[in-house]
Design a protein around this motif. Sequence first.
Motif, short mmCIF file in Angstrom:
data_model
loop_
_atom_site.label_atom_id
_atom_site.label_comp_id
_atom_site.label_asym_id
_atom_site.label_seq_id
_atom_site.Cartn_x
_atom_site.Cartn_y
_atom_site.Cartn_z
N THR A 58 78.77 -18.09 15.92
CA THR A 58 78.48 -18.82 14.69
C THR A 58 78.08 -20.25 15.00
OG1 THR A 58 80.00 -17.47 13.38
CG2 THR A 58 79.48 -19.64 12.51
N ALA A 59 78.81 -20.91 15.90
CA ALA A 59 78.50 -22.28 16.28
C ALA A 59 77.11 -22.37 16.92
CB ALA A 59 79.56 -22.84 17.21
N VAL A 60 76.79 -21.40 17.76
CA VAL A 60 75.46 -21.38 18.40
C VAL A 60 74.37 -21.23 17.35
CG1 VAL A 60 73.95 -20.05 19.93
CG2 VAL A 60 76.29 -20.58 20.64
N ILE A 61 74.56 -20.34 16.40
CA ILE A 61 73.57 -20.12 15.35
C ILE A 61 73.40 -21.39 14.51
CG2 ILE A 61 73.13 -18.87 13.19
CD1 ILE A 61 74.45 -16.41 14.62
N ILE A 62 74.51 -22.02 14.14
CA ILE A 62 74.43 -23.24 13.34
C ILE A 62 73.77 -24.36 14.14
CG2 ILE A 62 75.86 -25.05 12.30
CD1 ILE A 62 77.60 -22.75 11.21
N TRP A 63 74.06 -24.44 15.43
CA TRP A 63 73.42 -25.47 16.25
C TRP A 63 71.90 -25.28 16.28
CZ3 TRP A 63 73.92 -30.10 17.98
CH2 TRP A 63 73.02 -30.56 18.94
N PHE A 64 71.45 -24.07 16.50
CA PHE A 64 70.02 -23.83 16.56
C PHE A 64 69.33 -23.98 15.20
CE2 PHE A 64 70.96 -21.91 20.70
CZ PHE A 64 70.01 -22.59 21.45
N LEU A 65 70.05 -23.77 14.14
CA LEU A 65 69.46 -23.95 12.81
C LEU A 65 69.35 -25.42 12.41
CD1 LEU A 65 71.12 -21.08 10.74
CD2 LEU A 65 68.73 -21.23 11.47
N TYR A 66 70.37 -26.22 12.74
CA TYR A 66 70.44 -27.59 12.21
C TYR A 66 70.50 -28.69 13.27
CZ TYR A 66 71.49 -24.84 8.11
OH TYR A 66 71.44 -23.93 7.10
N LYS A 67 70.83 -28.37 14.49
CA LYS A 67 70.94 -29.35 15.59
C LYS A 67 71.79 -30.57 15.20
CE LYS A 67 67.46 -27.65 18.34
NZ LYS A 67 67.45 -26.27 17.95
N SER A 68 72.93 -30.29 14.61
CA SER A 68 73.81 -31.36 14.13
C SER A 68 75.22 -31.17 14.68
CB SER A 68 73.85 -31.35 12.60
OG SER A 68 74.86 -32.21 12.13
N ILE A 120 78.73 -18.02 4.74
CA ILE A 120 79.12 -19.05 3.79
C ILE A 120 78.64 -20.42 4.28
CG2 ILE A 120 81.10 -20.23 2.75
CD1 ILE A 120 82.58 -17.50 2.94
N LEU A 121 78.80 -20.68 5.58
CA LEU A 121 78.47 -21.99 6.14
C LEU A 121 76.97 -22.26 6.22
CD1 LEU A 121 81.11 -22.19 9.00
CD2 LEU A 121 81.09 -23.47 6.86
N VAL A 122 76.18 -21.26 6.59
CA VAL A 122 74.73 -21.49 6.75
C VAL A 122 74.09 -21.98 5.45
CG1 VAL A 122 72.52 -20.36 7.22
CG2 VAL A 122 74.43 -20.04 8.79
N PRO A 123 74.29 -21.31 4.32
CA PRO A 123 73.67 -21.84 3.10
C PRO A 123 74.28 -23.18 2.66
CG PRO A 123 74.71 -19.72 2.65
CD PRO A 123 74.89 -20.01 4.09
N ILE A 128 73.33 -29.14 2.25
CA ILE A 128 73.66 -30.50 2.70
C ILE A 128 72.49 -31.10 3.49
CG2 ILE A 128 75.15 -31.85 4.23
CD1 ILE A 128 77.41 -29.86 3.46
N TYR A 129 71.91 -30.31 4.38
CA TYR A 129 70.81 -30.77 5.21
C TYR A 129 69.61 -31.19 4.35
CZ TYR A 129 67.42 -30.63 9.05
OH TYR A 129 66.47 -30.95 9.98
N ASN A 130 69.27 -30.39 3.36
CA ASN A 130 68.14 -30.71 2.48
C ASN A 130 68.46 -31.85 1.53
OD1 ASN A 130 66.31 -28.97 3.57
ND2 ASN A 130 66.88 -27.27 2.21
N THR A 131 69.70 -31.98 1.11
CA THR A 131 70.09 -33.07 0.24
C THR A 131 70.03 -34.40 0.99
OG1 THR A 131 71.57 -31.61 -0.96
CG2 THR A 131 71.91 -33.95 -1.27
N LYS A 132 70.48 -34.41 2.25
CA LYS A 132 70.42 -35.63 3.08
C LYS A 132 68.97 -36.02 3.37
CE LYS A 132 73.89 -34.96 6.40
NZ LYS A 132 74.46 -35.30 7.66
N SER A 133 68.14 -35.02 3.60
CA SER A 133 66.72 -35.28 3.95
C SER A 133 65.95 -35.87 2.78
CB SER A 133 66.04 -33.99 4.40
OG SER A 133 66.70 -33.44 5.50
N SER A 134 66.29 -35.47 1.57
CA SER A 134 65.51 -35.90 0.42
C SER A 134 66.00 -37.24 -0.14
CB SER A 134 65.56 -34.84 -0.68
OG SER A 134 66.88 -34.68 -1.13
#
Length: 135
Positions: A58-68, A120-123, A128-134
């Motif tokens: 899960t951590a690897v997937i989240i890292w590759f999706l968001y790099k955060s 649950i975490l990915v969406p 959060i990622y899109n809210t911070k970006s905008s």
Amino acid sequence: MISLVALLCVRIFEKHLFYDPFIDYFKSDFQLLSLPKFDAFLYIISTCFRYGINLLFTAVIIWFLYKSSEFIKATLWVYLLAFVILFGSFFVLASFDYQWVKMCLFYVRRFLIHPILLFILVPGFYFIYNTKSSV
């Protein structure tokens, strides 16, 4: 992609990789049966190992999706908190043999052995990622 395939392999080979007497129990008509006898120590070790594998992928997937690194820290905290609550709940519920407890036990176990928190975490992180970006 490799992490998703690895999670799938964990699911496919679960009977060979982990000690879990509840697999066959929950595939049967478990509401009519008594809870199976199980070796608590072996079950704890096996479930912790499986939970750790799910956390890692899960951590690897989240890292590759968001790099955060903040999302990785949040993932670790969510998994740790969920583990403490779910594992404690599992053993409390396993000490009872009532009809309603069996269904609760089914779902608590499901959260422990499957990477449901990933879904649950990915969406949530996406929002959060899109809210911070905008902003």
